[in-house]
Enzyme design. Structure first.
Site, PDB file in Angstrom:
ATOM      1  N   HIS A  35     -19.468 -11.412 -37.617  1.00  0.00           N
ATOM      2  CA  HIS A  35     -19.703 -10.416 -36.571  1.00  0.00           C
ATOM      3  C   HIS A  35     -20.856 -10.585 -35.938  1.00  0.00           C
ATOM      4  O   HIS A  35     -21.565 -11.395 -36.351  1.00  0.00           O
ATOM      5  CB  HIS A  35     -20.002  -8.984 -37.594  1.00  0.00           C
ATOM      6  CG  HIS A  35     -20.026  -7.687 -36.916  1.00  0.00           C
ATOM      7  ND1 HIS A  35     -21.390  -7.449 -36.319  1.00  0.00           N
ATOM      8  CD2 HIS A  35     -19.391  -6.700 -36.984  1.00  0.00           C
ATOM      9  CE1 HIS A  35     -21.226  -6.172 -35.681  1.00  0.00           C
ATOM     10  NE2 HIS A  35     -19.882  -6.005 -36.094  1.00  0.00           N
ATOM     11  N   CYS A  92     -16.499  -6.216 -32.191  1.00  0.00           N
ATOM     12  CA  CYS A  92     -17.766  -6.925 -32.257  1.00  0.00           C
ATOM     13  C   CYS A  92     -17.711  -8.389 -32.879  1.00  0.00           C
ATOM     14  O   CYS A  92     -18.388  -8.896 -33.604  1.00  0.00           O
ATOM     15  CB  CYS A  92     -18.720  -6.152 -33.098  1.00  0.00           C
ATOM     16  SG  CYS A  92     -19.055  -4.428 -32.287  1.00  0.00           S
TER      17      CYS A  92
END
Length: 401
Positions: free
Chosen positions: A115, A355
């Protein structure tokens, strides 16, 4: 799971027809969490660790009770639990605080599964400190293997920053074995547990990682609060993340003395109501059988996968994942177009890069759809999801005639 579990989430009182399949982004909130938030704001509202009067004492006591229940849940000491604004906040502050220990020529190991909150802080540090970011090669399924980790581990390795569970592919990483190998080289191991905490019981002593971060909003708790765990010895060595009220013992003209851990890392007024309410999550998790909860989630995922295989043009990227999320696309249809149809049917899934650009580059796609299942989902939710997917596929197929 018992349908009474669903009654613990007030979202469904106003959204009876919604199939919420986006818990990997943010979970729904327990009624007890919401009640606790309201109770603090209505009946207390005072600051913690400051006032000598009754209400401030009660707020402080409730605040510290959360630290105690969290420490027991992850098997750490009280002083090793730091409250943050969330995973991103914790990982960023930690990277900045550890930057003083990073020198030119050092190497930071990470992966393409990360992430942005796990990898961008270290990209920034590497640019500033002229250090090298090294990526663990992924296997064909997009997994981190111990053999591939060994290929990049070296005497130059200073930090290993990885997730425990991928937010795109859902693979569980053997962080315990990675920590053992990294420690043999004297490296620090930092784990992003934002996804895993909702599905895997975390024991930081057993994992032997140095730092671990997660957010409340991923596990039925309030937004804006998270936990950063750190080994006591390391927390005592590193400087605070930020400076301000309540983290200093004394301040002179040319000298400042910090409080003991964890308080030296908690400058300023914290999100008091949210921390207090967070304890309700762990009460809930301690009351139910978390293994049974996880099996329920996986059962729903497997049920969905069997039916999805029959949808024309379907491409599933994580058939063998370890978590209750499915990442997929339908050929020649943009994920956002699919989401629009599903939304009209009150089926909520995620579309985009989640993301996480690097994993999508690894998959060689610009965006994906992601359905994620939680304790409050049912077989009926899956049926609605499959029906809506079929309708979307058929609708857009007509444009190709």
């Amino acid at each position: 799971m018992n349908l009474k579990i669903k009654e613990k989430f007030p979202f469904f009182k106003e959204n009876k027809d919604v199939s919420y399949l986006d818990s990997a982004a943010s979970s729904l909130k327990l009624q007890t969490v919401i009640d606790s938030l309201n109770d603090y704001y209505v009946n207390n509202g005072t600051n913690v660790h400051r006032g000598a009067y009754k209400l401030s004492y009660l707020a402080t006591e409730a605040f510290e009770e959360t630290r105690e229940i969290v420490s027991k849940y992850i098997n750490s000491s009280l002083s090793e639990v730091i409250f943050t604004k969330g995973t991103t906040d914790g990982l960023n502050k930690l990277a900045n605080s550890l930057a003083n220990m990073i020198n030119e020529g050092d190497e930071i190991i990470t992966s393409e599964l990360e992430h942005h909150s796990s990898i961008l802080p270290w990209m920034n540090i590497c640019e500033i400190k002229k250090t090298k970011l090294v990526y663990i090669p992924l296997d064909e399924e997009g997994r981190i293997t111990i053999d591939n980790f060994k290929k990049v581990l070296s005497d130059k390795t200073k930090v290993v920053a990885i997730n425990q569970m991928s937010n795109v592919l859902g693979h569980l990483v053997d962080v315990k074995s990675i920590a053992k190998l990294a420690h043999e080289k004297g490296a620090i191991v930092i784990v992003d547990a934002a996804q895993s905490v909702a599905h895997t019981k975390i024991d930081v002593k057993d994992l032997d990682v140095d730092f671990l971060a997660f957010s409340a909003h991923k596990i039925f708790g309030p937004n804006g609060v998270g936990v950063l765990y750190g080994k006591k010895k390391l927390l005592e060595e590193i400087r605070p993340f930020e400076f301000g009220g309540e983290m200093a013992n004394s301040v002179n003209i040319d000298y400042m003395d910090f409080k003991d851990i964890p308080y030296k890392f908690e400058a300023g007024t914290p999100v008091i109501a949210e921390v207090i309410a967070f304890k309700e999550v762990f009460k809930f998790l301690n009351e139910i059988d978390t293994d049974k909860m996880f099996k329920h989630e996986i059962k729903l995922k497997d049920y969905a996968l069997e039916q999805m295989k029959n949808i024309k043009g379907i491409k599933i990227y994580n058939l063998n994942s370890d978590s209750p999320l499915i990442t997929f696309n339908i050929a020649n249809i943009h994920p956002h177009d699919i989401v629009s149809i599903l939304d009209s049917k009150n089926v909520y899934v995620r579309a985009g890069k989640h993301c996480n650009d690097l994993t999508h580059r690894f998959l060689k796609v610009n965006a994906t759809l992601r359905a994620s299942f939680s304790v409050y989902n049912t077989k009926e939710d899956v049926d609605k999801f499959i029906s809506a997917l079929n309708e979307a596929s058929n609708f857009f197929e007509g444009f190709g005639d």
